[in-house]
Design an enzyme around this catalytic site. Structure first.
Site, PDB file in Angstrom:
ATOM      1  N   LYS A  35       0.830  -1.203   0.000  1.00 28.39           N
ATOM      2  CA  LYS A  35       0.000   0.000   0.000  1.00 28.39           C
ATOM      3  C   LYS A  35       0.869   1.260   0.000  1.00 28.39           C
ATOM      4  O   LYS A  35       0.586   2.223  -0.713  1.00 28.39           O
ATOM      5  CB  LYS A  35      -0.924  -0.009   1.222  1.00 28.39           C
ATOM      6  CG  LYS A  35      -1.909   1.151   1.251  1.00 28.39           C
ATOM      7  CD  LYS A  35      -2.614   1.244   2.596  1.00 28.39           C
ATOM      8  CE  LYS A  35      -3.424  -0.006   2.904  1.00 28.39           C
ATOM      9  NZ  LYS A  35      -4.152   0.133   4.191  1.00 28.39           N
ATOM     10  N   PHE A 152     -15.435  13.036  10.451  1.00 21.43           N
ATOM     11  CA  PHE A 152     -16.852  12.962  10.060  1.00 21.43           C
ATOM     12  C   PHE A 152     -16.960  12.843   8.540  1.00 21.43           C
ATOM     13  O   PHE A 152     -17.753  13.533   7.905  1.00 21.43           O
ATOM     14  CB  PHE A 152     -17.603  14.210  10.546  1.00 21.43           C
ATOM     15  CG  PHE A 152     -17.540  14.421  12.034  1.00 21.43           C
ATOM     16  CD1 PHE A 152     -18.375  13.724  12.885  1.00 21.43           C
ATOM     17  CD2 PHE A 152     -16.622  15.299  12.582  1.00 21.43           C
ATOM     18  CE1 PHE A 152     -18.307  13.903  14.262  1.00 21.43           C
ATOM     19  CE2 PHE A 152     -16.542  15.499  13.954  1.00 21.43           C
ATOM     20  CZ  PHE A 152     -17.391  14.796  14.798  1.00 21.43           C
ATOM     21  N   LEU A 153     -16.141  11.962   7.966  1.00 18.64           N
ATOM     22  CA  LEU A 153     -16.089  11.840   6.515  1.00 18.64           C
ATOM     23  C   LEU A 153     -17.238  10.999   5.979  1.00 18.64           C
ATOM     24  O   LEU A 153     -17.625   9.999   6.565  1.00 18.64           O
ATOM     25  CB  LEU A 153     -14.772  11.203   6.083  1.00 18.64           C
ATOM     26  CG  LEU A 153     -13.473  11.862   6.547  1.00 18.64           C
ATOM     27  CD1 LEU A 153     -12.291  11.190   5.871  1.00 18.64           C
ATOM     28  CD2 LEU A 153     -13.483  13.347   6.266  1.00 18.64           C
ATOM     29  N   PHE A 252     -31.603  12.582   4.850  1.00 23.32           N
ATOM     30  CA  PHE A 252     -31.502  11.236   5.405  1.00 23.32           C
ATOM     31  C   PHE A 252     -32.862  10.649   5.786  1.00 23.32           C
ATOM     32  O   PHE A 252     -32.942   9.726   6.585  1.00 23.32           O
ATOM     33  CB  PHE A 252     -30.527  11.192   6.591  1.00 23.32           C
ATOM     34  CG  PHE A 252     -29.126  11.546   6.202  1.00 23.32           C
ATOM     35  CD1 PHE A 252     -28.334  10.635   5.528  1.00 23.32           C
ATOM     36  CD2 PHE A 252     -28.609  12.800   6.454  1.00 23.32           C
ATOM     37  CE1 PHE A 252     -27.051  10.959   5.135  1.00 23.32           C
ATOM     38  CE2 PHE A 252     -27.328  13.147   6.051  1.00 23.32           C
ATOM     39  CZ  PHE A 252     -26.551  12.220   5.396  1.00 23.32           C
ATOM     40  N   LEU A 253     -33.925  11.195   5.196  1.00 25.59           N
ATOM     41  CA  LEU A 253     -35.245  10.595   5.336  1.00 25.59           C
ATOM     42  C   LEU A 253     -35.636   9.947   4.010  1.00 25.59           C
ATOM     43  O   LEU A 253     -36.737  10.151   3.511  1.00 25.59           O
ATOM     44  CB  LEU A 253     -36.288  11.643   5.746  1.00 25.59           C
ATOM     45  CG  LEU A 253     -36.322  12.047   7.215  1.00 25.59           C
ATOM     46  CD1 LEU A 253     -37.438  13.055   7.455  1.00 25.59           C
ATOM     47  CD2 LEU A 253     -36.521  10.834   8.128  1.00 25.59           C
ATOM     48  N   ALA A 255     -36.252   6.429   2.388  1.00 19.91           N
ATOM     49  CA  ALA A 255     -36.438   5.014   2.706  1.00 19.91           C
ATOM     50  C   ALA A 255     -35.749   4.145   1.672  1.00 19.91           C
ATOM     51  O   ALA A 255     -35.681   4.486   0.494  1.00 19.91           O
ATOM     52  CB  ALA A 255     -37.928   4.683   2.755  1.00 19.91           C
ATOM     53  N   GLY A 260     -25.066   0.606   5.692  1.00 22.96           N
ATOM     54  CA  GLY A 260     -24.046  -0.427   5.839  1.00 22.96           C
ATOM     55  C   GLY A 260     -22.694   0.235   5.895  1.00 22.96           C
ATOM     56  O   GLY A 260     -22.557   1.351   6.397  1.00 22.96           O
ATOM     57  N   CYS A 263     -18.501   1.761   9.022  1.00 24.91           N
ATOM     58  CA  CYS A 263     -18.587   2.674  10.160  1.00 24.91           C
ATOM     59  C   CYS A 263     -19.905   2.576  10.927  1.00 24.91           C
ATOM     60  O   CYS A 263     -19.931   2.164  12.084  1.00 24.91           O
ATOM     61  CB  CYS A 263     -18.374   4.117   9.683  1.00 24.91           C
ATOM     62  SG  CYS A 263     -16.705   4.440   9.086  1.00 24.91           S
ATOM     63  N   ARG A 333     -17.837  -3.310   2.403  1.00 25.67           N
ATOM     64  CA  ARG A 333     -17.934  -3.762   3.793  1.00 25.67           C
ATOM     65  C   ARG A 333     -19.378  -3.642   4.284  1.00 25.67           C
ATOM     66  O   ARG A 333     -19.994  -2.592   4.177  1.00 25.67           O
ATOM     67  CB  ARG A 333     -17.008  -2.946   4.693  1.00 25.67           C
ATOM     68  CG  ARG A 333     -15.526  -3.207   4.480  1.00 25.67           C
ATOM     69  CD  ARG A 333     -14.691  -2.288   5.343  1.00 25.67           C
ATOM     70  NE  ARG A 333     -14.844  -0.886   4.956  1.00 25.67           N
ATOM     71  CZ  ARG A 333     -14.318   0.130   5.630  1.00 25.67           C
ATOM     72  NH1 ARG A 333     -13.637  -0.095   6.751  1.00 25.67           N
ATOM     73  NH2 ARG A 333     -14.497   1.381   5.205  1.00 25.67           N
TER      74      ARG A 333
END
Length: 472
Positions: A35, A152-153, A252-253, A255, A260, A263, A333
């Site tokens: 890496k 807070f990414l 963020f409302l 549906a 996932g 984090c 993930r």
């Protein structure tokens, strides 16, 4: 200033490149030599919009370099950022802090001058105090201290969120540590970014609380989607209506299949576990229900897909649009999309997956699925199409062209991101979570409800008679 960034995964690689971009000299450190070589050549180890340009620009300028040596880091840096992973422990809800602890244990013996160690990883409250005691034990004669500066990414916006954050939160135990971090972030502060200076425990809790609130909001609207499906209501209109309330807000409302990634799921579980250790588990017990609602969206989507496939997946070919846990990322993930695809495969379907960026990572995780680099190839002869990750690419698809490719034009939009009317006009049967199919009458048109002038028809009294008009 001379900064080191220890851990060059998603958080660390972005932070290192961006700190160099605002003018600091930065040394990135990681135990993964492959890496480190890639980063030193200007090649990001993952997909993140904008990162390649920032990385190559600063490697080329000489402000950004990489190494596997913590001794070199100790010699180089006056501020050391800790950006290693804190995954969920095996067999537990708690966070696994072995990588954070390893940084302190490995770096401390090499420290020989005043420095500040700054944690950015998401950790349980009390971690800074514990690491401070450990640092004093391992490097008793060194003027070094630990502060916490949570990240807070958002994946897909990480470069923007680092260079133009909503706020900076710093938990420092001394005025010197606070002043040092103000100097590190001087360009952001000059641009007017809010700076919240506090104690380390509060800074640690800010990240846990922010993620918990976000998860709660997402799971709330998904719970409403389930109620809407049962009642024949429309969750999108519901979200629009309550989102106009400034106390709630519309963001963020939306549906869908749920959250996932690496984090949010593990962070709310770790927060619950830590609260229980502190003896205040009942205060955050609701987070277990938030987690359950989120996971239920996956099983509910599988069940809805099975119904659309005729009650069984056996012998069915299913096309899946999306493998990553969110768009503009190659991160798979804890991906809800892959979880659904795997469950459908396990129930007998032949699953073909498309994703603009995540196919290689998905193939490593679930090699039994079939993968296609072209949407048409993934959809060929499909009995059912599932929209599981809301890439903008999928919103622009031509439903007429795809209808000619599939065996049966049926789509389950588990992200509520497709224009349902356009797809239905192209001959598709469309089901979306929390959104009823339009009712039709003979001729294929929605029924019209005519209310007589004055609403004084004979039906009105009958409705009124059926209701209790007494005051509560």
């Amino acid at each position: 200033m001379r900064l080191t960034v220890i851990g060059t995964g998603y958080l660390g690689a972005v932070h290192a490149a961006c700190m160099a971009d605002i003018g600091h000299e930065v040394l990135g450190v990681d135990v993964d030599a492959r890496k480190i070589r890639a980063l030193a050549e200007g090649t990001p180890p993952f997909f993140e919009p904008g990162l390649h340009d920032v990385l190559t620009r600063n490697v080329g300028s000489g402000r950004l370099a990489f190494t596997t040596s913590l001794r070199a880091a100790a010699d180089f840096g006056e501020v050391h950022f800790v950006c290693v992973g804190t995954p969920q422990q095996r067999g537990s809800q708690a966070a696994d802090l072995r990588h954070v602890d390893a940084v302190i244990d490995s770096l401390a013996p090499h420290l020989h001058r005043p420095c500040l160690i700054v944690g950015k990883s998401t950790v349980p409250v009390g971690t800074t105090a514990r690491l401070t005691a450990r640092l004093r034990e391992l490097a008793p004669g060194v003027d070094a201290e630990v502060a916490w500066n949570p990240e807070f990414l958002r994946e897909g916006f990480a470069v923007q969120d680092t260079l133009e954050p909503d706020r900076l939160v710093v938990g420092a135990g001394s005025s010197r540590a606070d002043e040092t971090l103000r100097a590190v972030y001087a360009p952001m502060l000059e641009a007017g970014v809010p700076y919240v200076g506090t104690d380390p425990a509060t800074a640690e809790l800010v990240k846990a609380a922010a993620n918990s609130f976000l998860a709660t909001k997402i799971s709330f609207i998904n719970a409403m989607a389930e109620v809407c499906d049962a009642a024949g209501a429309d969750v999108v209109t519901l979200a629009d209506a309550i989102g106009h309330d400034t106390r709630i807000g519309r963001r963020f409302l939306s549906a869908g299949l749920g959250f996932g990634g690496g984090c949010l799921p593990k962070d709310i579980r770790a927060f619950t576990a830590r609260a229980e250790e502190l003896g205040v588990g009942p205060a955050v017990a609701f987070l277990r229900q938030i987690d359950e609602i989120n996971l239920r969206q996956r099983s509910r989507t599988v069940a809805l897909a099975r119904d659309l496939a005729g009650g069984t997946f056996s012998g069915r070919r299913v096309a899946v649009l999306g493998a990553t846990f969110k768009p503009d990322s190659d991160d798979v993930r804890d991906s809800p999309a892959l979880a659904v695809a795997a469950a459908i495969h396990d129930q007998g379907a032949e699953v073909h997956v498309h994703d603009p960026q995540g196919l290689d990572n998905a193939r490593r995780v679930l090699p039994a699925l079939r993968y296609a680099t072209d949407v048409s190839a993934a959809c060929r002869d499909a009995d059912l199409l599932l929209h599981l990750t809301e890439w903008s690419h999928y919103r622009r698809l031509d439903p007429v062209a795809l209808a000619a490719v599939v065996r049966a034009p049926k789509v389950l939009d588990a992200r509520n991101g497709l224009e349902a009317d356009r797809w239905r006009a192209a001959g598709w049967t469309v089901h979306a979570l929390g959104r009823p199919a339009p009712a039709t009458v003979a001729g294929g048109q929605p029924p019209r409800v005519v209310i007589p002038h004055g609403a004084s028809g004979s039906a009105a009294p009958a409705v009124a008679d059926s209701l209790s008009l007494s005051p509560k």
